[in-house]
Design a protein around this motif. Structure first.
Motif, short mmCIF file in Angstrom:
data_model
loop_
_atom_site.label_atom_id
_atom_site.label_comp_id
_atom_site.label_asym_id
_atom_site.label_seq_id
_atom_site.Cartn_x
_atom_site.Cartn_y
_atom_site.Cartn_z
N ALA A 96 0.74 -1.04 0.13
CA ALA A 96 0.04 -0.08 0.08
C ALA A 96 0.92 1.39 -0.07
O ALA A 96 0.52 2.22 -0.84
CB ALA A 96 -0.94 0.23 1.10
N GLU A 97 1.85 1.24 0.67
CA GLU A 97 2.90 2.47 0.86
C GLU A 97 3.38 2.71 -0.52
O GLU A 97 3.57 3.84 -0.91
CB GLU A 97 4.15 2.30 1.91
CG GLU A 97 3.46 2.21 3.29
CD GLU A 97 4.41 1.64 4.38
OE1 GLU A 97 5.70 1.60 3.92
OE2 GLU A 97 3.95 1.85 5.51
N VAL A 114 -6.63 9.47 1.23
CA VAL A 114 -6.67 8.17 1.62
C VAL A 114 -8.01 8.00 2.39
O VAL A 114 -8.08 8.33 3.40
CB VAL A 114 -5.74 7.45 2.57
CG1 VAL A 114 -5.86 6.06 2.69
CG2 VAL A 114 -4.24 7.49 1.53
N ILE A 115 -9.12 7.07 1.83
CA ILE A 115 -10.40 6.95 2.51
C ILE A 115 -10.36 5.71 3.20
O ILE A 115 -10.71 5.60 4.44
CB ILE A 115 -11.46 6.79 1.40
CG1 ILE A 115 -11.62 7.85 0.63
CG2 ILE A 115 -12.73 6.35 2.20
CD1 ILE A 115 -12.40 7.64 -0.79
N ALA A 116 -9.57 4.81 2.71
CA ALA A 116 -9.33 3.47 3.82
C ALA A 116 -8.06 2.71 3.10
O ALA A 116 -7.87 2.71 2.09
CB ALA A 116 -10.62 2.46 3.41
N ASN A 117 -7.40 2.00 4.01
CA ASN A 117 -6.28 1.36 3.97
C ASN A 117 -6.47 0.06 4.80
O ASN A 117 -5.83 0.42 5.99
CB ASN A 117 -5.04 2.18 4.07
CG ASN A 117 -3.76 1.40 3.89
OD1 ASN A 117 -3.72 -0.02 3.44
ND2 ASN A 117 -2.72 2.11 3.79
N ILE A 132 -8.63 5.28 -2.27
CA ILE A 132 -8.39 6.95 -2.45
C ILE A 132 -9.51 7.66 -3.26
O ILE A 132 -10.12 7.09 -3.76
CB ILE A 132 -7.02 7.20 -2.95
CG1 ILE A 132 -6.78 6.92 -4.55
CG2 ILE A 132 -6.02 6.30 -2.26
CD1 ILE A 132 -6.11 7.48 -5.02
N ARG A 133 -9.38 8.97 -2.87
CA ARG A 133 -10.21 10.00 -3.72
C ARG A 133 -9.21 10.94 -4.11
O ARG A 133 -8.35 11.55 -3.13
CB ARG A 133 -11.38 10.37 -2.86
CG ARG A 133 -12.13 11.19 -3.43
CD ARG A 133 -13.46 12.12 -2.76
NE ARG A 133 -14.02 10.84 -2.43
CZ ARG A 133 -14.54 10.88 -1.03
NH1 ARG A 133 -14.20 11.61 -0.14
NH2 ARG A 133 -15.35 10.02 -0.59
N TYR A 134 -9.46 11.55 -5.20
CA TYR A 134 -8.72 12.82 -5.63
C TYR A 134 -9.42 13.58 -6.67
O TYR A 134 -10.49 13.00 -7.12
CB TYR A 134 -7.27 12.25 -6.47
CG TYR A 134 -7.49 11.64 -7.53
CD1 TYR A 134 -7.59 12.33 -8.77
CD2 TYR A 134 -7.62 10.15 -7.77
CE1 TYR A 134 -7.37 11.70 -10.07
CE2 TYR A 134 -7.59 9.48 -9.09
CZ TYR A 134 -7.73 10.21 -10.10
OH TYR A 134 -7.95 9.47 -11.34
N ARG A 135 -9.25 14.63 -6.95
CA ARG A 135 -9.90 15.45 -7.92
C ARG A 135 -9.08 15.70 -9.30
O ARG A 135 -7.99 15.91 -9.09
CB ARG A 135 -10.13 16.91 -7.32
CG ARG A 135 -11.03 16.87 -6.11
CD ARG A 135 -11.68 18.32 -5.62
NE ARG A 135 -12.43 18.25 -4.99
CZ ARG A 135 -13.92 17.80 -4.89
NH1 ARG A 135 -14.41 17.89 -5.87
NH2 ARG A 135 -14.73 17.83 -3.83
N ASN A 136 -9.81 15.44 -10.45
CA ASN A 136 -9.04 15.74 -11.59
C ASN A 136 -8.93 16.86 -12.00
O ASN A 136 -9.20 17.94 -11.19
CB ASN A 136 -9.82 14.61 -12.81
CG ASN A 136 -10.94 15.46 -13.08
OD1 ASN A 136 -11.54 16.51 -12.78
ND2 ASN A 136 -11.88 14.70 -13.98
N LEU A 145 -10.05 2.48 -6.02
CA LEU A 145 -10.14 1.22 -5.29
C LEU A 145 -8.91 0.13 -5.87
O LEU A 145 -9.14 -0.32 -6.95
CB LEU A 145 -11.41 0.49 -4.93
CG LEU A 145 -11.56 -0.69 -3.97
CD1 LEU A 145 -11.02 -0.26 -2.61
CD2 LEU A 145 -13.07 -1.04 -3.76
N MET A 146 -7.98 -0.21 -4.92
CA MET A 146 -7.10 -1.27 -5.30
C MET A 146 -6.97 -2.32 -4.39
O MET A 146 -7.11 -2.06 -3.28
CB MET A 146 -5.57 -0.64 -5.53
CG MET A 146 -4.72 -1.50 -5.76
SD MET A 146 -2.91 -0.81 -5.73
CE MET A 146 -2.72 -1.13 -4.01
#
Length: 185
Positions: A96-97, A114-117, A132-136, A145-146
């Protein structure tokens, strides 16, 4: 621009779209087997890119609206941006890192949250689940989600991405079912 050029441009775009290498996932093509290493059941009704030299790429509504990428890489295959590698002894949180460092090294996802890890399993193996969440560049929130794991052969990654407004939640069950279907050979 003349009418002739507009029509010629439209014809060129239409012909290029017709050549796009996509195949609809149906009951006959649902099970994806890679290198006798793992199998996964792809979501029905999605479309799969037929050029699979870099893994499996599928989408339901188009790559900008939702996409799932599955890839298996050997440990010595360097990550594109950080040039780091994995190893068989790597723990899920270390994976994850690595993923976070890779994503933060590009402008497109540098602003990620980071929403959840959390720990997970993939094909019965210890894995990581990283959301994760980001803005384009237009300010649209995108969620990714990975679920990934390492074993003696390398790393296996399933990644789902879609705009967070409607599309992410709508196709999340398809991704979850696909991830649950992974079987290591």
């Amino acid at each position: 621009m003349t009418l002739h050029r507009i029509l010629l441009s439209a014809l060129l775009l239409a012909s290029l779209a017709a050549c796009t290498p996509w195949a609809r996932v149906d009951s006959a093509s649902r099970v994806e087997t890679r290198s006798s290493d793992y199998t996964v059941e792809l979501p029905l009704g999605w479309v799969k890119a037929t050029d699979s030299s870099n893994g499996t790429f599928i989408t339901r509504d188009g790559p900008a609206l939702n996409a799932i990428v599955i890839y298996r890489k050997p440990h010595d295959a360097k990550l594109p941006r950080t040039k780091r590698t994995t190893n068989a002894d790597m723990l899920p949180h270390e994976l994850a890192e690595l993923a976070l460092a890779e994503w933060r090294s590009t402008n497109a996802t540098a602003n990620l949250e980071v929403i959840a890890n959390t720990p997970a399993t993939l094909g019965g193996q210890p894995a990581v689940r990283l959301h994760i969440r980001y803005r384009n560049e237009r300010g649209l929130p995108i969620e990714r989600l990975m679920i990934a794991m390492v074993d003696t052969k390398g790393r296996l990654t399933l990644q789902y991405e879609a705009p967070g407004i409607v599309y992410f939640q709508r196709s999340l069950p398809d991704f979850e079912a696909m991830a649950a279907s992974v079987r290591m050979q």
